[in-house]
Write a protein that holds these residues in place. Structure first.
Motif, PDB file in Angstrom:
ATOM      1  N   THR A 124       0.828  -1.210   0.000  1.00 32.43           N
ATOM      2  CA  THR A 124       0.000   0.000   0.000  1.00 32.43           C
ATOM      3  C   THR A 124       0.861   1.258   0.000  1.00 32.43           C
ATOM      4  O   THR A 124       0.507   2.259  -0.630  1.00 32.43           O
ATOM      5  CB  THR A 124      -0.921   0.002   1.228  1.00 32.43           C
ATOM      6  N   PHE A 125       1.993   1.208   0.684  1.00 32.97           N
ATOM      7  CA  PHE A 125       2.866   2.375   0.756  1.00 32.97           C
ATOM      8  C   PHE A 125       3.381   2.766  -0.629  1.00 32.97           C
ATOM      9  O   PHE A 125       3.414   3.949  -0.985  1.00 32.97           O
ATOM     10  CB  PHE A 125       4.042   2.090   1.686  1.00 32.97           C
ATOM     11  N   VAL A 130       2.889   6.315  -2.674  1.00 36.22           N
ATOM     12  CA  VAL A 130       4.009   7.100  -3.214  1.00 36.22           C
ATOM     13  C   VAL A 130       3.794   7.396  -4.693  1.00 36.22           C
ATOM     14  O   VAL A 130       4.062   8.509  -5.167  1.00 36.22           O
ATOM     15  CB  VAL A 130       5.333   6.358  -2.979  1.00 36.22           C
ATOM     16  N   LEU A 131       3.295   6.409  -5.431  1.00 36.01           N
ATOM     17  CA  LEU A 131       3.077   6.601  -6.866  1.00 36.01           C
ATOM     18  C   LEU A 131       2.011   7.645  -7.156  1.00 36.01           C
ATOM     19  O   LEU A 131       2.018   8.264  -8.222  1.00 36.01           O
ATOM     20  CB  LEU A 131       2.680   5.273  -7.510  1.00 36.01           C
ATOM     21  N   MET A 132       1.099   7.860  -6.220  1.00 33.52           N
ATOM     22  CA  MET A 132       0.015   8.808  -6.445  1.00 33.52           C
ATOM     23  C   MET A 132       0.340  10.233  -5.995  1.00 33.52           C
ATOM     24  O   MET A 132      -0.451  11.142  -6.197  1.00 33.52           O
ATOM     25  CB  MET A 132      -1.261   8.326  -5.748  1.00 33.52           C
ATOM     26  N   THR A 168       0.456  10.347 -14.969  1.00 30.81           N
ATOM     27  CA  THR A 168       0.402   8.883 -15.045  1.00 30.81           C
ATOM     28  C   THR A 168      -0.255   8.288 -13.798  1.00 30.81           C
ATOM     29  O   THR A 168      -1.025   7.320 -13.917  1.00 30.81           O
ATOM     30  CB  THR A 168       1.810   8.301 -15.248  1.00 30.81           C
ATOM     31  N   PRO A 169       0.002   8.816 -12.597  1.00 30.77           N
ATOM     32  CA  PRO A 169      -0.704   8.279 -11.410  1.00 30.77           C
ATOM     33  C   PRO A 169      -2.222   8.361 -11.505  1.00 30.77           C
ATOM     34  O   PRO A 169      -2.917   7.530 -10.913  1.00 30.77           O
ATOM     35  CB  PRO A 169      -0.173   9.153 -10.268  1.00 30.77           C
ATOM     36  N   PHE A 170      -2.745   9.340 -12.226  1.00 28.02           N
ATOM     37  CA  PHE A 170      -4.196   9.435 -12.388  1.00 28.02           C
ATOM     38  C   PHE A 170      -4.739   8.238 -13.163  1.00 28.02           C
ATOM     39  O   PHE A 170      -5.724   7.605 -12.757  1.00 28.02           O
ATOM     40  CB  PHE A 170      -4.539  10.737 -13.111  1.00 28.02           C
ATOM     41  N   ILE A 171      -4.082   7.895 -14.279  1.00 21.07           N
ATOM     42  CA  ILE A 171      -4.469   6.716 -15.042  1.00 21.07           C
ATOM     43  C   ILE A 171      -4.263   5.461 -14.201  1.00 21.07           C
ATOM     44  O   ILE A 171      -5.098   4.544 -14.196  1.00 21.07           O
ATOM     45  CB  ILE A 171      -3.668   6.623 -16.349  1.00 21.07           C
TER      46      ILE A 171
END
Length: 303
Positions: free
Chosen positions: A116-117, A121-123, A182-185
């Protein structure tokens, strides 16, 4: 007495339904007023401005010119360059963002599901203000003290003027946009993968279908509505790109990164021609509506 009671109940019920309908309209009134003030009125005002020549002198009256502002679009070289740059940016950036976002979602959903971490971070990039992202990448691209040229130097490669080079400026803007969105997609694809039914995949495994065949025959069709929404939202957002271009390149060098939103800003405030800027804005709105409608029909989201 029973007749009077029944009549009284009927009248009371009718009054109650009447009051309920009026209360419903009353509760909707604030939202409708806000919509009128923030959306409908500015749109009508823009339509009105687009058919007038507006002088920067507020004392001079507006001059009605009909479709003259729209006719200028076909002979305006800067508008055509901005349209071409916007199309290039939209196609390349959205395509890369979709492929990376879908790939990351498939990777994390299948192999790193419990981390989950890492997902959080990616978002992070999509949660940052666009201005902050633009300033950060401006510092990264800085020719003399930027981090990117420092890495190039340590690798033995020549430094580059990333945001100032004619051949690299658009690439630099696309990289910054891909990093942010890219995090949105990825988030939408991850949510879509989490909602997929398990039974079709179990049946496909029993039939001996490979992972690749399951992806094309099951995952993509199931994700089709999510993919359509993700691409539609990103295309609409990419068509109105402004922050990154304004801060990183200002539309240069040699107008290689001038996009439609930046050109509208320049026409309205630098060239003091708000009527023509309104016409360009309406063109962008029309293109957005046409593309959205075509895309939704293509993906069969609407009839």
């Amino acid at each position: 007495m029973k007749g009077k009671s029944a009549a009284s109940l009927a009248i009371g019920g009718g009054l109650e339904r009447w009051a309920e309908r009026r209360l419903r309209y009353l509760m909707l009134a604030p939202a409708v007023l806000i919509l009128l003030a923030l959306t409908i009125f500015p749109s009508l005002y823009m339509f009105y401005a687009a058919v007038h020549r507006i002088s920067p002198n507020p004392d001079l009256p507006w001059q009605f010119v009909g479709a003259a502002n729209f006719a200028r679009l076909f002979s305006d070289g800067q508008f055509q360059a901005a349209l071409r740059n916007t199309a290039i940016f939209t196609v390349v950036a959205v395509s890369v963002e979709f492929l990376l976002g879908l790939g990351l979602a498939l990777l994390l959903d299948k192999y790193i599901r419990r981390m989950t971490f890492l997902k959080t971070v990616l978002m992070i990039p999509m949660m940052l203000p666009p201005i902050a992202v633009a300033i950060t990448w401006k510092l990264i691209y800085e020719p003399q003290f930027g981090v990117l040229n420092e890495i190039m130097y340590r690798l033995g490669l020549p430094p580059q003027a990333w945001a100032g080079d004619v051949d690299l400026a658009m690439f630099s803007i696309i990289v910054a946009d891909v990093w942010q969105w890219t995090p949105f997609i990825f988030l939408l694809m991850l949510a879509g993968l989490a909602s997929l039914p398990v039974e079709p995949y179990e049946a496909a495994e029993l039939d001996g279908a490979s992972s690749w065949r399951q992806f094309w025959d099951l995952t993509i069709p199931f994700l089709k509505p999510v993919i359509a929404i993700a691409l539609l939202l990103r295309v609409m957002d990419a068509l109105r790109l402004f922050d990154l271009v304004f801060i990183l390149t200002g539309g240069g060098p040699a107008d290689r990164t001038k996009v439609l939103s930046l050109y509208i800003y320049q026409v309205a405030y630098r060239f003091a021609d708000p009527g023509y800027a309104a016409a360009i804005s309406l063109f962008v709105l029309f293109v957005t509506i046409v593309l959205s409608t075509w895309f939704m029909k293509r993906m069969r989201l609407v009839e």
